[in-house]
Write a protein that holds these residues in place. Sequence first.
Motif, PDB file in Angstrom:
ATOM      1  N   GLU A   1       7.780 -25.486  -0.705  1.00  0.00           N
ATOM      2  CA  GLU A   1       7.436 -25.550  -2.135  1.00  0.00           C
ATOM      3  C   GLU A   1       8.059 -24.175  -2.636  1.00  0.00           C
ATOM      4  N   TYR A   2       8.669 -24.429  -3.637  1.00  0.00           N
ATOM      5  CA  TYR A   2       9.371 -23.592  -4.328  1.00  0.00           C
ATOM      6  C   TYR A   2       8.824 -22.145  -4.815  1.00  0.00           C
TER       7      TYR A   2
ATOM      8  N   ARG B   1      13.009 -34.920  -1.228  1.00  0.00           N
ATOM      9  CA  ARG B   1      13.013 -33.482  -0.750  1.00  0.00           C
ATOM     10  C   ARG B   1      14.143 -32.808  -1.406  1.00  0.00           C
TER      11      ARG B   1
ATOM     12  N   MET C   1      14.783 -27.974  -8.993  1.00  0.00           N
ATOM     13  CA  MET C   1      13.822 -27.192  -9.184  1.00  0.00           C
ATOM     14  C   MET C   1      14.596 -25.825  -9.612  1.00  0.00           C
TER      15      MET C   1
ATOM     16  N   THR D   1       8.491 -34.815  -7.710  1.00  0.00           N
ATOM     17  CA  THR D   1       9.583 -35.617  -7.618  1.00  0.00           C
ATOM     18  C   THR D   1       9.028 -37.186  -8.040  1.00  0.00           C
TER      19      THR D   1
ATOM     20  N   TYR E   1      14.335 -32.315  -5.091  1.00  0.00           N
ATOM     21  CA  TYR E   1      13.316 -31.258  -5.435  1.00  0.00           C
ATOM     22  C   TYR E   1      14.143 -29.969  -5.151  1.00  0.00           C
ATOM     23  N   TRP E   2      14.982 -29.591  -4.336  1.00  0.00           N
ATOM     24  CA  TRP E   2      15.400 -28.400  -4.057  1.00  0.00           C
ATOM     25  C   TRP E   2      16.786 -28.315  -4.946  1.00  0.00           C
TER      26      TRP E   2
ATOM     27  N   GLU F   1       3.957 -29.994  -3.442  1.00  0.00           N
ATOM     28  CA  GLU F   1       4.562 -30.143  -4.755  1.00  0.00           C
ATOM     29  C   GLU F   1       5.967 -31.063  -4.516  1.00  0.00           C
ATOM     30  N   TRP F   2       6.668 -30.721  -3.435  1.00  0.00           N
ATOM     31  CA  TRP F   2       8.216 -31.346  -3.271  1.00  0.00           C
ATOM     32  C   TRP F   2       8.209 -32.790  -3.372  1.00  0.00           C
TER      33      TRP F   2
END
Length: 510
Positions: free
Chosen positions: A105-106, A316, A323, A406, A319-320, A401-402
């Motif tokens: 998670e960010y 995933r 974010m 999304t 997300y990265w 969240e990841w």
Amino acid sequence: PKTLRLILGDQLNSNHSWFKTVDESVTYVMMEIRSETDYAKHHIQKVVGIFSAMQNFKNDLLVNNHKVIYIHLNDNNNLQSFEKNIKHLISEHNFKHFEYQLPDEYRVDLDLKNLCKSISISSAAVDSEHFFTSRNELGDFFEGKKIYLMESFYRAMRKKHNVMMEGDKPLTGQWNYDGENRKKLPNNHKPIAPLVFNNDVSEIYNEITKTDVKTIGTIDAKNFVWPINRKQSLELLDFFAEECLQLFGSYQDAMTPNEWSLYHSRISFSMNVKMISPKEVIDRCIEEWQKRPNEIEFNQLEGFVRQIIGWREYMRGIYWNKMPEFASMNFFNNQEKLPNWFWTGKTKMNCMKDAINQSLNYAYAHHIQRLMITGNFALLAGIHPDEVDAWYLGIYIDAFEWVEITNTRGMSQFADGGIVGTKPYVSSASYIDKMSHYCGSCFYKKALKTGDKACPFNSLYWNFYDRNEDKLGKNPRIGMMYNVWRKMKPEDKTALLEQADYYLKNINEL
Ligand code: FAD
Ligand code: DLZ
Ligand code: SF4
């Protein structure tokens, strides 16, 4: 030097290389803390499930002679955040080095990076050794591309990891069997009873109820249904491979009242907290197919493997790659609040009632219930994506969240304007009726567009297209819908829009 290693609640990977040897100088720390129980209003089963799995993981580490500090939610010395607890431990035990596994998670990633900057001892982050892909792999794969097509990523994954391949060709010659899946359940079909675990988790449940942690949903703490250790996770996987895989693809999108799991694996919780790995999951299913090729058609297997090495890794990577901007995207500028009955299930809409009640009772709904029932409604009703995210992040046992944001903000709400999907997933009653047995016994009538008994999905559907024409009118994948809309008689259009307006104004009474 004396080393402290942090294990997060979703990093319960017993095969991680950290645990290969017992090192006297290493102490592991796990903590139940308010920063994590309170960043969303979680389902009670989610909090209980995570704490149970954490405690079991801790016990296994102790059995294997690792040193572990486990901070319980109500311990007096619990400072209730990763940062505070870790700083306190470092000074109390005189640790000289700190390590953690890259979080998913960010928010936590930033917190831990900042923590490392603010402590005087050395630190390092290591991989969580769970996913097929690294954080930036998808970003690199699509470098310079405007559209991130899942299918091309999926094929590259199949090739790279040699999954169901014959040389550089897909086994059977065909990559994707989606077209053969997606059937409605036949009327007389009784789906298999889900494998559930009767875990007694009352002790943990009682600890949580002593606090003012706010949760949603119900729980039977003496018969908790979810797997809470690796052994149960593997049992659930076996059950899926042996009993469900053969019909997985066929009924993947099917829905029927009072059946909460059908042929789905319900393996997301076990995977997301890393009690089992995606590789173990697909290997087990491929092995089962090789054992019983006459009983399990290839399309069932392919459909399942695609969800895991395709969709799950893809989300995933998105997300990265996207974010933190992703978390505030709101393409349609939706501003409404979720109706109250999202938290109670008290609505006359049969499909919504069923999907919400089962979510409250099991902390689970399958993909099409999330996407085409609750998500569909939220988008048609113009609910703010923050509201929608908060609901999904809280209610599902597998929600981290990841993979939540999304799917919710991206795939379901199209708030990203088309990164994850090429068009919004919305439908009127006809799709819901095609895939489910909800409409027959509903207060509303699926064929009616206006009047007291008109299915709300029908008018809201046209209202959605009408109010978003400036944003969607040029999308080639939706052009046909706009042609239908434009050709409709003006009085019919007006009646539909008035009906939608009435429903939106009285949304809490639906
Ligand atoms: P199965 O149907 O048996 O599928 C097998 C596995 O494939 C799942 O366990 C999951 O790991 C993976 N998978 C399938 N679809 C997806 C997908 N779209 N994205 C990522 N992985 C996928 N999944 C979560 O794990 N956590 C979430 O918080 C989450 N939120 C969602 C919110 C919305 C609005 C939608 C539409 C989908 C969401 N999903 C989420 C994806 C999917 O619905 C769940 O992974 C699935 O329902 C979990 O049940 P299962 O294990 O029985 O899945
Ligand atoms: C979801 C969750 C909850 C409810 N509680 C805890 C906790 O008390 N301790 C912990 O280490 N992790 C918890 N988690 C999971 C974390 O939120 C998760 O590790 C981060 O979101 C990173 O993905
Ligand atoms: Fe859902 Fe409409 Fe069907 Fe009722 S009639 S179950 S509200 S789609």
